[in-house]
Design a protein around this motif. Sequence first.
Motif, PDB file in Angstrom:
ATOM      1  N   TYR A  14      79.159  35.805  -4.536  1.00 23.90           N
ATOM      2  CA  TYR A  14      79.909  34.975  -5.480  1.00 23.90           C
ATOM      3  C   TYR A  14      80.967  34.097  -4.811  1.00 23.90           C
ATOM      4  O   TYR A  14      81.183  32.969  -5.222  1.00 23.90           O
ATOM      5  N   THR A  15      81.634  34.603  -3.784  1.00 25.12           N
ATOM      6  CA  THR A  15      82.713  33.824  -3.169  1.00 25.12           C
ATOM      7  C   THR A  15      82.550  33.675  -1.659  1.00 25.12           C
ATOM      8  O   THR A  15      83.330  32.980  -1.019  1.00 25.12           O
ATOM      9  N   GLN A  67      77.188  33.804   1.224  1.00 24.08           N
ATOM     10  CA  GLN A  67      75.857  34.218   0.753  1.00 24.08           C
ATOM     11  C   GLN A  67      74.939  34.571   1.927  1.00 24.08           C
ATOM     12  O   GLN A  67      73.766  34.217   1.982  1.00 24.08           O
ATOM     13  N   GLN A  70      68.926  35.772  -7.832  1.00 20.18           N
ATOM     14  CA  GLN A  70      69.149  34.631  -8.721  1.00 20.18           C
ATOM     15  C   GLN A  70      68.156  34.571  -9.873  1.00 20.18           C
ATOM     16  O   GLN A  70      68.389  33.890 -10.863  1.00 20.18           O
ATOM     17  N   TYR A 107      72.708  38.122 -12.781  1.00 20.09           N
ATOM     18  CA  TYR A 107      73.463  37.263 -11.852  1.00 20.09           C
ATOM     19  C   TYR A 107      74.026  36.107 -12.667  1.00 20.09           C
ATOM     20  O   TYR A 107      73.278  35.314 -13.258  1.00 20.09           O
ATOM     21  N   ARG A 150      75.754  32.717 -12.829  1.00 20.43           N
ATOM     22  CA  ARG A 150      76.131  31.491 -12.105  1.00 20.43           C
ATOM     23  C   ARG A 150      77.458  30.933 -12.583  1.00 20.43           C
ATOM     24  O   ARG A 150      78.154  30.236 -11.841  1.00 20.43           O
ATOM     25  N   HIS A 166      80.215  31.861 -10.222  1.00 21.88           N
ATOM     26  CA  HIS A 166      80.116  31.591  -8.784  1.00 21.88           C
ATOM     27  C   HIS A 166      81.370  30.851  -8.316  1.00 21.88           C
ATOM     28  O   HIS A 166      81.803  29.876  -8.913  1.00 21.88           O
ATOM     29  N   TRP A 204      85.557  43.840  -7.051  1.00 22.12           N
ATOM     30  CA  TRP A 204      84.565  43.585  -8.091  1.00 22.12           C
ATOM     31  C   TRP A 204      84.264  44.841  -8.886  1.00 22.12           C
ATOM     32  O   TRP A 204      84.009  44.773 -10.090  1.00 22.12           O
ATOM     33  N   GLY A 246      79.235  40.025 -13.710  1.00 19.84           N
ATOM     34  CA  GLY A 246      78.302  39.468 -12.735  1.00 19.84           C
ATOM     35  C   GLY A 246      77.665  40.476 -11.806  1.00 19.84           C
ATOM     36  O   GLY A 246      76.886  40.109 -10.929  1.00 19.84           O
TER      37      GLY A 246
END
Length: 859
Positions: free
Chosen positions: A139-140, A143, A157, A162, A164, A167, A176, A348
Amino acid sequence: MVSLFQSQSQSQGSFDPGEDCAALARDLASPVIPGHWDELRGGVSDGGAGAPLAPLWDHFFRLLGSGGFDSLSARQQQLLQQIHDDGVTYNVHADAAQAVRAWSVDLFPLLVDSASWKQISTGIAQRAALLNTILADLYTGPQRTLKEGLLPPALVQGHPGYLRALHGHAPPGNIWLHIAAFDLARGPDGVWRVVNQRVQAPSGLGYLLENRILISRLFPDAFSHLKVQRLAASYRLLMDTLLRLSPGGVGSRVVLLTPGPYSETYFEQVYLARYLGITLAEGSDLTVREDRLYLKTLRGLEPVHVVLRRLDDSFCDPLELRPDSMLGVAGLLQAVRAGNVLVANALGAGFLESPAVQGFLPKLCETLLGEPLKLPSLPTWWCGEPGVCDAPMDDLRAWVIKPVHAECGFEPTVMASLDYGQLPAWRERVQSSPALVTLQQYQPLPHVPVWSNERLAARAAMLRVYALSDGRGGWRVLPGGLVRTAPRGGNTVSMQRGGSSQDAWIITGDAVDSSTLLPEPMRPQDLINHHRVVTSRAAENLYWLGRYCERAEFSARLARITLRALSGDDDLGPAVCDMLDQWCRSTGLVEKEAPDLRDNPQGFEHCVVRGLVPGQHAGGIVQNLQALGHAATQVRERLGGDHRQWIASATALELLPTASRREELQSAQALRGLEQLTEVLSAITGAQTDRMTRDDGWRLLSIGRHIERLLLLGQALAVAFRSGAVHSDSGFNLLLALFDSTITYRALYQKRLEVPPLLDLLMLDRENPRALGWVAQTLRARMARLPGEAADKEALIALAPDPDDWHLPELCTHTQELHYTWLDLALTQSIDLAWRLSDEISRRYFAHASLPDRTLGGY
């Protein structure tokens, strides 16, 4: 048998209660299916009985005390009684006949030794850290997991979990996961393995606490001597972490977001909120204004900074996620992105619950954490990668087929439980949609000892454990767990399909943690202006609970009066028939299509009786009772056990037995059913008036009752005078009976059936709780104590009828046609004001429409 064994030992002079209890457990325990791990004996089962007990279990049974095995049945009864007294329930959506059932807990705990726990806790803490790292990367971060092929992009995805929309957003502290749950099973080789992981809104922490309290009290000596580690420090860590990371600081308001009373685990959500000292809230209790989250309370909108959710991602925000969700809060994602609210767990993470992810964790752990995975998973393969599942397909019965996510259209299925003729269809399913399928190797579940039907039996089981973040990158694994057991003879754990639960005792070789979640002692000054938060949703349901209680009581009384009048020998006359007809139609006791009472008394009576049968028509007593039950369900946590039980009895009462099919008996049977209902409704009223704390919620309940009473009695009185029925003896007496004031009137005026004393008693008497003057006076007094500014409350009170404006000479004034103009005007105005008052209460306290800025907490 047990007592005989003990007496024989005593006669030989060798009776040792502890030693003999352990020997009995060894001899009486049912054998475990071969190939399954036997927790009682500490090894893989060969199907035989009589093997020595594992050391911990031997110690446990030696600590049963002098009562030995003879005491187990009594302890079992104590357990069942305590579950009943505590109202511990589980909503079973798989069983339409029994949607709510008592929580099932076995008498024995699962015993986990310190060496096994060290392996579990170390491995679980590592896994929680790994999952949090994966989320941060996706997410941050860069990836890396996708770019290096550590996770297939289609699996991440392409998964509905997930999000978006989030993101680029990092939660406070880059944490998280505040709670991660893992389902474990011990294989035939004695190794614990992870079967599932839950990271959206893990359930069980409340039931785990309840199980611990229940079972530890039943075996206090064993709990103490075995040095079972306690739980409070872990829950304190959870709250301390949430408050430290909260955008609002240490004084933040924390709410537990629940799907509501129809959630299968609603009881534990209520229980956990109380234990943690936070507010239980449904989505409708919350609102987002200018990117900030607020709790709707009777005292206005109060800022919320932390949401501990028990709601899956897709339901949390109908504005950006699932548009048909009635459970979430519109705008929640925007408030999260604005940094004004912490949601735990962060939204998420849902894709990590896919069983397919399990197969990629070993490589992910080595790459992201630089170390091997310490606690293994069951061998797992995602079929979305070409050729991966070719070999397992040759021996499909060795596997469990699981969907990649909940929208795949099938349930997890153990292939070994199917006939060989069913396997080709499953092969075709896998080959036609491989990206939707995960194969996980089948492992026989371990068996734990249970006390069932006064026997020491064994059940397949799975252990759920919880990792809690400390907010600084570390993890604490709660030293306990929720054990879920399969039904007798089953190898699939499911609470929805008859499974049960156990407490998990973690045996420590160190000192037992004596931490408590109790706050510091309160000082007298801390209690100034201290009040219980009443959410607007709870207040609205209490308000309607009061209205439906009053409506049900009134309808039951009217039905009894009507049936008795129609079955009597008196000639009612046209006016009285018209009055009864209008009373019954206006309250829904009969349908609009019912025959006219004056023309067809028997047909009308039949319609009244038929209205007592569920499903016959959409109004009347049955509908009122159903609505009463629904409102009570929404505020279950605010009602006492007896109160809830009486409401359940009222809603389940069969007013007209189905066995009664002879028409001439139906009215008599219906009257008996109505008398039973009246008794139960009186008990409910007593609980509300004598056992509920007089807080803002109770005031709304009382206001609801009095608004409904004002409407019903006002309309009934108006009909009695407009129809002229009040001027006949039978009509006069029926009106007194409907107002439940016959005894009082006769005590005051004997047999004088005159209008002035009647109106004095039913309109003006401030000591008669059925008089409109008493109702209006009480209603105004209740509203004066509602929260709010003085000017606002004065405006609200002005909408309630003022009995000081009513004067008996004017009310008794009538024309030659016996039309009581002033009385009719007073009643019409009172009814109109009651409706307007109800609308204004809803607008101000429930909907929070057009609130002044001061209620926004200064924001």
